[in-house]
Enzyme design. Structure first.
Site, short mmCIF file in Angstrom:
data_model
loop_
_atom_site.label_atom_id
_atom_site.label_comp_id
_atom_site.label_asym_id
_atom_site.label_seq_id
_atom_site.Cartn_x
_atom_site.Cartn_y
_atom_site.Cartn_z
N CYS A 151 0.84 -1.21 0.00
CA CYS A 151 0.00 0.00 0.00
C CYS A 151 0.86 1.25 0.00
O CYS A 151 0.56 2.22 -0.70
CB CYS A 151 -0.94 0.00 1.20
SG CYS A 151 -2.14 -1.35 1.16
N THR A 152 1.93 1.22 0.75
CA THR A 152 2.85 2.36 0.78
C THR A 152 3.47 2.55 -0.60
O THR A 152 3.51 3.68 -1.12
CB THR A 152 3.94 2.16 1.85
OG1 THR A 152 3.30 2.04 3.13
CG2 THR A 152 4.91 3.31 1.87
#
Length: 158
Positions: free
Chosen positions: A47-48
């Site tokens: 997600c990052t």
């Protein structure tokens, strides 16, 4: 259920943008197309990477006149910290009540981990008329979207 060539479900939710404001999709569409990038959870590796990649490519979307927003079920306070730690320059929408992931049919569970009701990794491009012009949904949270494909879809929508 949200799908390409259908109307995007409208919603109002907290927006983490350094402050916490209210975001309403219909209001944002007045400025042009919107990219809604759903992600399972802040502070996780994929997600990052995904949100940072969108940020790195933000000028492409700006040039077309489109706005990008990330969406997860994290609290707006956690999302602001996530934005700060990753120096993200676009807003993150908090779907803490899980209404948006249900409206867009992108809810998933990690039952073996005891985690229920997070967003699938998914991207929707919504035109200024409120129609979904592009949809990508993955059942595998480890798979990132095709960023060039999303940019092309936004370009076709604008």
């Amino acid at each position: 259920m949200a799908e390409a060539n259908g109307d995007a479900p409208d919603f109002t939710a907290p927006l983490a943008n350094g402050d916490i404001d209210e975001f309403t999709l219909a209001d944002e569409l007045a400025d042009g197309p919107v990219v809604l990038a759903f992600f399972p959870g802040a502070f996780t590796s994929v997600c990052t990477t995904e949100m940072c990649t969108f940020d790195d490519r933000l000028s492409k979307f700006d040039d077309i006149g489109a706005d990008v927003y990330g969406i997860s079920v994290d609290s707006p306070f956690a999302l602001n910290e996530f934005r700060d730690q990753n120096d993200l320059s676009f807003g993150l929408i908090s779907d803490i009540d899980k209404e948006i992931i249900d409206a867009y049919d992108v809810r998933m569970d990690f039952a073996d981990l005891g985690v229920h009701g997070v967003a699938k990794r998914a991207v929707f491009v919504v035109g200024a008329d409120g129609e979904i012009t592009y949809e990508w949904v993955s059942d595998d949270p480890g798979v990132e979207p095709e960023y060039d494909e999303i940019a092309a879809a936004v370009d076709d929508t604008a």
